[in-house]
Motif scaffolding. Structure first.
Motif, PDB file in Angstrom:
ATOM      1  N   ALA A   5       0.837  -1.205   0.000  1.00 38.51           N
ATOM      2  CA  ALA A   5       0.000   0.000   0.000  1.00 38.51           C
ATOM      3  C   ALA A   5       0.871   1.253   0.000  1.00 38.51           C
ATOM      4  O   ALA A   5       0.586   2.225  -0.704  1.00 38.51           O
ATOM      5  N   VAL A   6       1.959   1.238   0.763  1.00 41.07           N
ATOM      6  CA  VAL A   6       2.876   2.376   0.809  1.00 41.07           C
ATOM      7  C   VAL A   6       3.466   2.619  -0.574  1.00 41.07           C
ATOM      8  O   VAL A   6       3.429   3.742  -1.094  1.00 41.07           O
ATOM      9  N   SER A   7       3.997   1.583  -1.183  1.00 40.96           N
ATOM     10  CA  SER A   7       4.624   1.722  -2.504  1.00 40.96           C
ATOM     11  C   SER A   7       3.637   2.192  -3.558  1.00 40.96           C
ATOM     12  O   SER A   7       3.940   3.084  -4.364  1.00 40.96           O
ATOM     13  N   GLN A   8       2.434   1.614  -3.561  1.00 38.65           N
ATOM     14  CA  GLN A   8       1.432   1.970  -4.574  1.00 38.65           C
ATOM     15  C   GLN A   8       0.971   3.411  -4.405  1.00 38.65           C
ATOM     16  O   GLN A   8       0.855   4.154  -5.381  1.00 38.65           O
ATOM     17  N   VAL A   9       0.698   3.820  -3.174  1.00 35.15           N
ATOM     18  CA  VAL A   9       0.233   5.190  -2.938  1.00 35.15           C
ATOM     19  C   VAL A   9       1.321   6.195  -3.319  1.00 35.15           C
ATOM     20  O   VAL A   9       1.040   7.231  -3.918  1.00 35.15           O
TER      21      VAL A   9
END
Length: 195
Positions: A112-116
């Motif tokens: 989620a961190v990487s995608q956001v």
């Protein structure tokens, strides 16, 4: 427009006025909310002795909140020892007083961190008509901190003077399963409201 998890993230959404944003969403002072702040908020306040800086400190203390800043923001504000100029930027005093804290480096293994972070760069690039490589890494770091704060809080309030970054963080969070849990607060408007 980019897509994330099948959900479009548009950089051409109409900008909402702060009063519309505040009435349509949660009240960050009444809810369990983490607060993420960007470099521009502190630069807009100026020196520690300024009325704006003092008002921001009182606002944080009166509302029992702590602004969380990414490591990149801390470095930009002169927090890195080799770039520090005594008396110029009061970030270390704010940290010592407890109303600002520096986030750990983002957990890039958290999908989620990487995608956001990727989505924020895309959003800002499209909305500002720039290449993604020209987007400040601190802007994406705001999104990473917001994701991590949402793991501990019901809501997150992103405070920045960069409208594209603020709107990009919120749009990216909403597109990645954090719908209606994030809000952008324009740093200039916050300062005006509290001074």
């Amino acid at each position: 427009t980019s897509t994330t998890s099948g959900t479009p993230v548009s950089s051409h959404q109409p900008r909402r006025s702060e009063s519309e944003t505040m009435s349509e969403r949660f009240d960050p002072l009444q809810e369990s909310a983490g607060w993420v702040a960007d470099t521009g908020l502190f630069i807009a306040c100026g020196r520690q002795q300024s009325n704006k800086y003092t008002a921001l400190e009182r606002f944080a203390q009166r509302n029992d909140l702590t602004f969380v800043i990414p490591q990149r923001v801390y470095d930009e504000l002169g927090g890195a020892p080799n770039r520090s100029t005594p008396g110029q930027m009061p970030i270390n005093s704010a940290i010592d007083a407890g109303w600002v804290t520096v986030a750990d480096e983002p957990d890039y293994t958290n999908s989620a961190v990487s995608q956001v972070m990727d989505d924020v760069r895309s959003f800002i690039a499209h909305s500002s008509n720039r290449d993604e490589d020209q987007i400040e890494k601190a802007d994406a770091a705001l999104a990473a901190v917001a994701v991590e704060l949402l793991e501990q809080n019901e809501f997150v309030c992103v405070v920045t003077t960069d409208i594209d970054a603020g709107e990009g963080v919120v749009a990216s969070l909403e597109a990645n399963g954090f719908g209606n849990r994030a809000q952008f607060k324009n740093g200039f408007e916050l300062i005006d409201d509290i001074t």
